[in-house]
Design an enzyme around this catalytic site. Structure first.
Site, PDB file in Angstrom:
ATOM      1  N   ALA A  58       0.181  85.693  37.893  1.00 28.23           N
ATOM      2  CA  ALA A  58      -0.750  86.761  38.255  1.00 28.23           C
ATOM      3  C   ALA A  58      -2.079  86.228  38.779  1.00 28.23           C
ATOM      4  O   ALA A  58      -2.824  86.959  39.435  1.00 28.23           O
ATOM      5  CB  ALA A  58      -0.986  87.642  37.033  1.00 28.23           C
ATOM      6  N   GLN A 104      -3.562  73.459  41.137  1.00 25.31           N
ATOM      7  CA  GLN A 104      -3.334  73.946  39.768  1.00 25.31           C
ATOM      8  C   GLN A 104      -4.020  72.977  38.806  1.00 25.31           C
ATOM      9  O   GLN A 104      -5.100  72.480  39.119  1.00 25.31           O
ATOM     10  CB  GLN A 104      -1.833  74.088  39.460  1.00 25.31           C
ATOM     11  CG  GLN A 104      -1.352  75.534  39.527  1.00 25.31           C
ATOM     12  CD  GLN A 104      -1.827  76.412  38.360  1.00 25.31           C
ATOM     13  OE1 GLN A 104      -2.593  75.999  37.484  1.00 25.31           O
ATOM     14  NE2 GLN A 104      -1.405  77.671  38.374  1.00 25.31           N
ATOM     15  N   TYR A 158       2.560  87.080  42.816  1.00 25.57           N
ATOM     16  CA  TYR A 158       3.052  88.150  41.931  1.00 25.57           C
ATOM     17  C   TYR A 158       3.767  89.161  42.813  1.00 25.57           C
ATOM     18  O   TYR A 158       3.188  89.695  43.765  1.00 25.57           O
ATOM     19  CB  TYR A 158       1.875  88.810  41.199  1.00 25.57           C
ATOM     20  CG  TYR A 158       2.303  89.902  40.234  1.00 25.57           C
ATOM     21  CD1 TYR A 158       2.452  89.640  38.877  1.00 25.57           C
ATOM     22  CD2 TYR A 158       2.569  91.189  40.695  1.00 25.57           C
ATOM     23  CE1 TYR A 158       2.852  90.640  37.999  1.00 25.57           C
ATOM     24  CE2 TYR A 158       2.977  92.185  39.824  1.00 25.57           C
ATOM     25  CZ  TYR A 158       3.109  91.906  38.482  1.00 25.57           C
ATOM     26  OH  TYR A 158       3.511  92.896  37.611  1.00 25.57           O
ATOM     27  N   LEU A 159       5.031  89.440  42.502  1.00 21.43           N
ATOM     28  CA  LEU A 159       5.812  90.321  43.378  1.00 21.43           C
ATOM     29  C   LEU A 159       5.506  91.784  43.077  1.00 21.43           C
ATOM     30  O   LEU A 159       5.714  92.249  41.960  1.00 21.43           O
ATOM     31  CB  LEU A 159       7.309  90.063  43.188  1.00 21.43           C
ATOM     32  CG  LEU A 159       8.183  90.725  44.252  1.00 21.43           C
ATOM     33  CD1 LEU A 159       8.064  89.992  45.584  1.00 21.43           C
ATOM     34  CD2 LEU A 159       9.632  90.784  43.817  1.00 21.43           C
ATOM     35  N   GLY A 188       2.728  79.057  40.600  1.00 21.50           N
ATOM     36  CA  GLY A 188       2.553  79.683  41.907  1.00 21.50           C
ATOM     37  C   GLY A 188       2.665  78.644  43.003  1.00 21.50           C
ATOM     38  O   GLY A 188       3.758  78.241  43.371  1.00 21.50           O
ATOM     39  N   GLN A 237       3.583  85.849  31.479  1.00 21.15           N
ATOM     40  CA  GLN A 237       3.186  84.636  32.208  1.00 21.15           C
ATOM     41  C   GLN A 237       3.754  84.643  33.620  1.00 21.15           C
ATOM     42  O   GLN A 237       4.250  83.639  34.093  1.00 21.15           O
ATOM     43  CB  GLN A 237       3.570  83.370  31.444  1.00 21.15           C
ATOM     44  CG  GLN A 237       2.327  82.704  30.865  1.00 21.15           C
ATOM     45  CD  GLN A 237       2.575  81.322  30.299  1.00 21.15           C
ATOM     46  OE1 GLN A 237       2.786  80.367  31.028  1.00 21.15           O
ATOM     47  NE2 GLN A 237       2.552  81.225  28.988  1.00 21.15           N
ATOM     48  N   CYS A 282       2.280  66.538  22.058  1.00 17.62           N
ATOM     49  CA  CYS A 282       1.917  67.101  20.762  1.00 17.62           C
ATOM     50  C   CYS A 282       0.402  67.239  20.722  1.00 17.62           C
ATOM     51  O   CYS A 282      -0.317  66.462  21.342  1.00 17.62           O
ATOM     52  CB  CYS A 282       2.444  66.272  19.599  1.00 17.62           C
ATOM     53  SG  CYS A 282       1.599  64.746  19.307  1.00 17.62           S
TER      54      CYS A 282
HETATM   55  P1  NAD Z   1       5.540  79.871  38.307  1.00 14.47           P
HETATM   56  O1  NAD Z   1       5.022  80.229  39.634  1.00 14.47           O
HETATM   57  O2  NAD Z   1       6.393  78.655  38.145  1.00 14.47           O
HETATM   58  O3  NAD Z   1       6.359  81.107  37.701  1.00 14.47           O
HETATM   59  C1  NAD Z   1       5.928  82.451  37.793  1.00 14.47           C
HETATM   60  C2  NAD Z   1       7.140  83.351  37.596  1.00 14.47           C
HETATM   61  O4  NAD Z   1       6.721  84.728  37.644  1.00 14.47           O
HETATM   62  C3  NAD Z   1       8.183  83.168  38.686  1.00 14.47           C
HETATM   63  O5  NAD Z   1       9.416  82.837  38.086  1.00 14.47           O
HETATM   64  C4  NAD Z   1       8.208  84.515  39.395  1.00 14.47           C
HETATM   65  O6  NAD Z   1       9.487  84.846  39.875  1.00 14.47           O
HETATM   66  C5  NAD Z   1       7.750  85.467  38.293  1.00 14.47           C
HETATM   67  N1  NAD Z   1       7.196  86.730  38.780  1.00 14.47           N
HETATM   68  C6  NAD Z   1       6.290  86.942  39.769  1.00 14.47           C
HETATM   69  N2  NAD Z   1       6.039  88.262  39.900  1.00 14.47           N
HETATM   70  C7  NAD Z   1       6.772  88.903  38.968  1.00 14.47           C
HETATM   71  C8  NAD Z   1       6.901  90.265  38.590  1.00 14.47           C
HETATM   72  N3  NAD Z   1       6.245  91.237  39.212  1.00 14.47           N
HETATM   73  N4  NAD Z   1       7.752  90.573  37.570  1.00 14.47           N
HETATM   74  C9  NAD Z   1       8.455  89.608  36.934  1.00 14.47           C
HETATM   75  N5  NAD Z   1       8.374  88.294  37.261  1.00 14.47           N
HETATM   76  C10 NAD Z   1       7.522  87.949  38.253  1.00 14.47           C
HETATM   77  O7  NAD Z   1       4.259  79.789  37.364  1.00 14.47           O
HETATM   78  P2  NAD Z   1       4.108  79.118  35.908  1.00 14.47           P
HETATM   79  O8  NAD Z   1       3.861  77.668  36.054  1.00 14.47           O
HETATM   80  O9  NAD Z   1       5.211  79.562  35.022  1.00 14.47           O
HETATM   81  O10 NAD Z   1       2.730  79.781  35.457  1.00 14.47           O
HETATM   82  C11 NAD Z   1       2.693  81.186  35.212  1.00 14.47           C
HETATM   83  C12 NAD Z   1       1.278  81.653  34.972  1.00 14.47           C
HETATM   84  O11 NAD Z   1       0.806  81.134  33.739  1.00 14.47           O
HETATM   85  C13 NAD Z   1       0.294  81.198  36.040  1.00 14.47           C
HETATM   86  O12 NAD Z   1      -0.637  82.211  36.292  1.00 14.47           O
HETATM   87  C14 NAD Z   1      -0.351  80.020  35.417  1.00 14.47           C
HETATM   88  O13 NAD Z   1      -1.631  79.765  35.956  1.00 14.47           O
HETATM   89  C15 NAD Z   1      -0.417  80.453  33.966  1.00 14.47           C
HETATM   90  N6  NAD Z   1      -0.453  79.328  33.055  1.00 14.47           N
HETATM   91  C16 NAD Z   1      -0.787  79.571  31.772  1.00 14.47           C
HETATM   92  C17 NAD Z   1      -0.867  78.514  30.872  1.00 14.47           C
HETATM   93  C18 NAD Z   1      -1.213  78.717  29.442  1.00 14.47           C
HETATM   94  O14 NAD Z   1      -1.505  77.800  28.748  1.00 14.47           O
HETATM   95  N7  NAD Z   1      -1.151  79.886  28.933  1.00 14.47           N
HETATM   96  C19 NAD Z   1      -0.591  77.225  31.280  1.00 14.47           C
HETATM   97  C20 NAD Z   1      -0.193  77.019  32.588  1.00 14.47           C
HETATM   98  C21 NAD Z   1      -0.111  78.078  33.445  1.00 14.47           C
END
Ligand code: NAD
Length: 598
Positions: free
Chosen positions: A311, A142, A317-318, A65, A308, A454
């Site tokens: 959100a 972040q 989030y669009l 984000g 992912q 890793c």
């Molecule tokens: P980012 O902002 O780089 O990417 C988010 C993507 O979601 C963008 O490409 C955007 O275009 C897309 N998007 C937004 N709204 C959408 C919708 N309605 N429909 C489809 N696509 C949509 O973020 P990121 O670094 O990829 O992180 C994503 C999420 O995962 C964040 O909430 C982050 O906090 C979380 N995260 C999880 C972990 C994990 O270990 N599971 C680790 C890091 C981040």
């Protein structure tokens, strides 16, 4: 170092994107800073903003984000300048991306101490955070954006790869070897995860998602690891993103195989691959809040569903009905209404995920807080599926295992190849690790400085760190190695919708643990230490800490590495012993961790 900046960055907060510089960290074994600790911090800050690494470098946004590396271009320049001038017995303090003071400490002290996005409890909301951000008083860090140890999409790849392998095992797909159990069913949001099993069975075949179809969304900085993680496990995957440029970027970097022209073409490609037992990742442009319900309505058999998108921050989030081109302007014009609409869309998105679960799919929240946002959007079954940590990862955390990562400051990919071999030699029995290192060496495209990740645990990480330090000292490697980790780790985070969801003793929201982790790393000799709020899941929902140290080949570095890389994962074991996990007690007893008053 000015020769690494193509032009001088503009000097004010809120600088228009067009005038920001192209930044690339210096490479090689010659430093301009007075210690490798300061030089490494400077290079890693710059690496976070390298266009190969950052999602929106012009806005200082690295990933997740709006996760930023520095508050403004002026702050960035001041940090770089100060690090170059910093004495080896001084410490720079950074407050939410802005350098605020230099203090005389000692050579064992961190060269940089960072606090990002922290707010007092009652004020810890997105609207209040944004008000303060607009006043220029804070920034969103972040996890590894504001703490300067992001390594591109690879940073999450192994964790994602292991998570999908664990999902396959939970589906009963492992055909050989020990499926030692991930510790929770995919259908329960309340599993304690207190299993003593290991989520990484040592002889599980690499292709255990063959014949399955995974559906997910969000192909950004972290989410972009999902397609490659699924195909590395042999499966077919469809990934939805509203922004075509994000999908194209993953294709260019080798994380996604192809982008389909439309949904029909995408479905045809992935279902054919699933039926043929082929590994294939296909991206499709669209809004997940529309496409997930559409796929559910079509009755397509999907085996695994997650998400992912960003959100955690409703403005990232669009919502349905807004074009990508209007996104930023609409969010800025009326953040409250945008938030309401984004949450409504998330409710539709999550309702479809629950529908897939009702239809028999394995469904999990992938750490972005989408269940809570959907609940706020009015959907009352949002927590019907679990988060990925209680479902698949907690047993690893109980062993102090987490995303250990390192970066070659030389810039030479051969240094990473040599360290890969060294790690494989250190752990000859660990077949899963060997498989990962082999696949990563073959398939991971470096973004920015060459790096590797890793998952290693308590009494493992320091072996790697000390070996790297020896290799630097002997000249086997052509420059120092930076060693760090994600804040998503065993003992460094309190995050009730993610890392600490459903703790066995109910201690999900206790945030003393990451603070103790940061204090201990500071006392143990880390090169920079950070404490953040809100990473991963959003403002008000997490507190977490990071540490980074540097193997520069000196005896002093070895002393520090031997402490930090034992103590840091040790806090993960300690935290899980305290919460009552049997496996953590065993690990503490077997590996000599003192935990008083058991
Ligand atoms: P980012 O902002 O780089 O990417 C988010 C993507 O979601 C963008 O490409 C955007 O275009 C897309 N998007 C937004 N709204 C959408 C919708 N309605 N429909 C489809 N696509 C949509 O973020 P990121 O670094 O990829 O992180 C994503 C999420 O995962 C964040 O909430 C982050 O906090 C979380 N995260 C999880 C972990 C994990 O270990 N599971 C680790 C890091 C981040």
């Amino acid at each position: 170092m000015t020769d690494t900046l193509d032009s001088a960055p503009a000097a004010a907060a809120g600088t228009p994107a067009s005038v920001a510089s192209v930044i690339r960290a210096p490479r090689g074994a010659t430093r301009t800073a007075k210690s490798w600790g300061a030089e490494a911090a400077k290079r890693m800050l710059m690496n976070n903003l390298d266009p190969e690494v950052a999602e929106r470098p012009d806005d200082l946004v690295v990933y997740g984000g709006t996760g930023r590396a520095a508050r403004s271009w002026a702050a960035y320049e001041a940090i770089v300048r100060t690090l170059d001038e910093l004495e080896p017995d001084e410490t720079l303090l950074v407050q939410s991306g802005k350098p605020v003071g230099v203090f005389r400490t000692h050579e064992w002290a961190p060269r940089v101490l960072i606090a990002n996005s922290n707010l007092v409890g009652d004020w810890a909301t997105w609207p209040e955070f944004r008000r303060l951000e607009d006043l220029g008083l804070t920034m969103y860090g972040q996890m590894t954006a504001g703490s300067w140890i992001y390594i591109g999409t690879q940073g999450i790849l192994q964790g994602t790869y292991e998570t999908f392998a664990a999902v396959a095992r939970s589906l009963g797909r492992a055909s050989t070897g020990s499926a030692t159990g991930s510790g929770a069913s995919t259908g329960s949001a309340t599993g304690s995860g207190a299993s003593t099993g290991s989520a990484t069975g040592s002889t599980i075949p690499a292709d255990d998602l063959r014949g399955t179809l995974t559906l997910t969304a969000g192909c950004g900085g972290m989410g972009g690891a999902q397609p490659l993680a699924v195909t590395m496990n042999g499966g077919a995957v469809l990934i939805v993103d509203v922004d075509r440029t994000r999908l194209d970027r993953r294709v260019a970097h080798g994380y996604l195989d192809e982008v389909a022209d439309d949904l029909d073409a995408a479905v045809a490609r992935v279902t054919a691959a699933r039926d043929a037992g082929e590994a294939l990742s296909v991206g499709v442009e669209g809004n997940a809040a529309e496409i997930f319900p559409e796929l559910l309505a079509r009755g397509i058999r999907i085996d695994i569903v997650t998400d992912q998108t960003s959100a955690h921050d409703p403005l990232s989030y669009l919502p349905i009905g807004t074009a990508v081109a209007d996104w930023q302007a609409e969010a800025a014009r009326d953040p409250e209404d945008f938030t309401r609409r984004a949450r409504e869309s998330m409710a539709a998105h999550v309702r479809a995920m629950v529908g897939f679960q009702d239809a028999g799919a394995a469904v999990f929240d992938y750490g972005n807080s989408i269940r809570r946002e959907a609940e706020l959007g009015g959907y009352d079954r949002a927590f019907s599926f679990p988060g990925f940590v209680p479902a698949y990862i907690r047993p690893l955390f109980a062993e102090g295992k987490g995303p250990f990562r390192w970066v070659a400051l030389s810039g030479d990919p051969e240094d990473i190849a040599k360290t890969d071999r060294a790690v494989a030699e250190l752990f000859p029995e660990d077949a899963a690790l060997h498989r990962w290192l082999r696949k990563a060496g073959e398939q991971v495209h470096f973004e920015g400085l060459p790096a590797r990740i890793c998952w290693l645990g308590y009494q493992e990480r320091h072996l790697a760190g000390l070996r790297f330090n020896e290799m630097v000292a002997s000249g086997e490697l052509s420059g120092p190695i930076v060693i760090g980790r994600d804040h998503l780790d065993a003992g460094s985070v309190a995050s009730p919708y993610r890392e600490t969801e459903a703790m066995a003793d109910g201690s999900d929201a206790i945030a003393d643990w990451p603070l103790l982790n940061a204090l201990l790393n500071t006392a143990s000799g880390a090169s920079w230490v950070s404490i953040h709020h809100g990473g991963g899941v959003g403002i008000g929902r997490s507190i977490h800490a990071g540490q980074v140290c540097v193997a520069d080949g000196t005896a002093l570095a070895a002393e520090k590495l031997a402490r930090v890389l034992v103590n840091d994962p040790g806090t993960g074991v300690m935290r899980h012993v305290d919460a009552g996990y049997d496996r953590a007690r065993e690990v503490a007893a077997e590996r000599g961790l003192t935990v008083p008053m058991w």
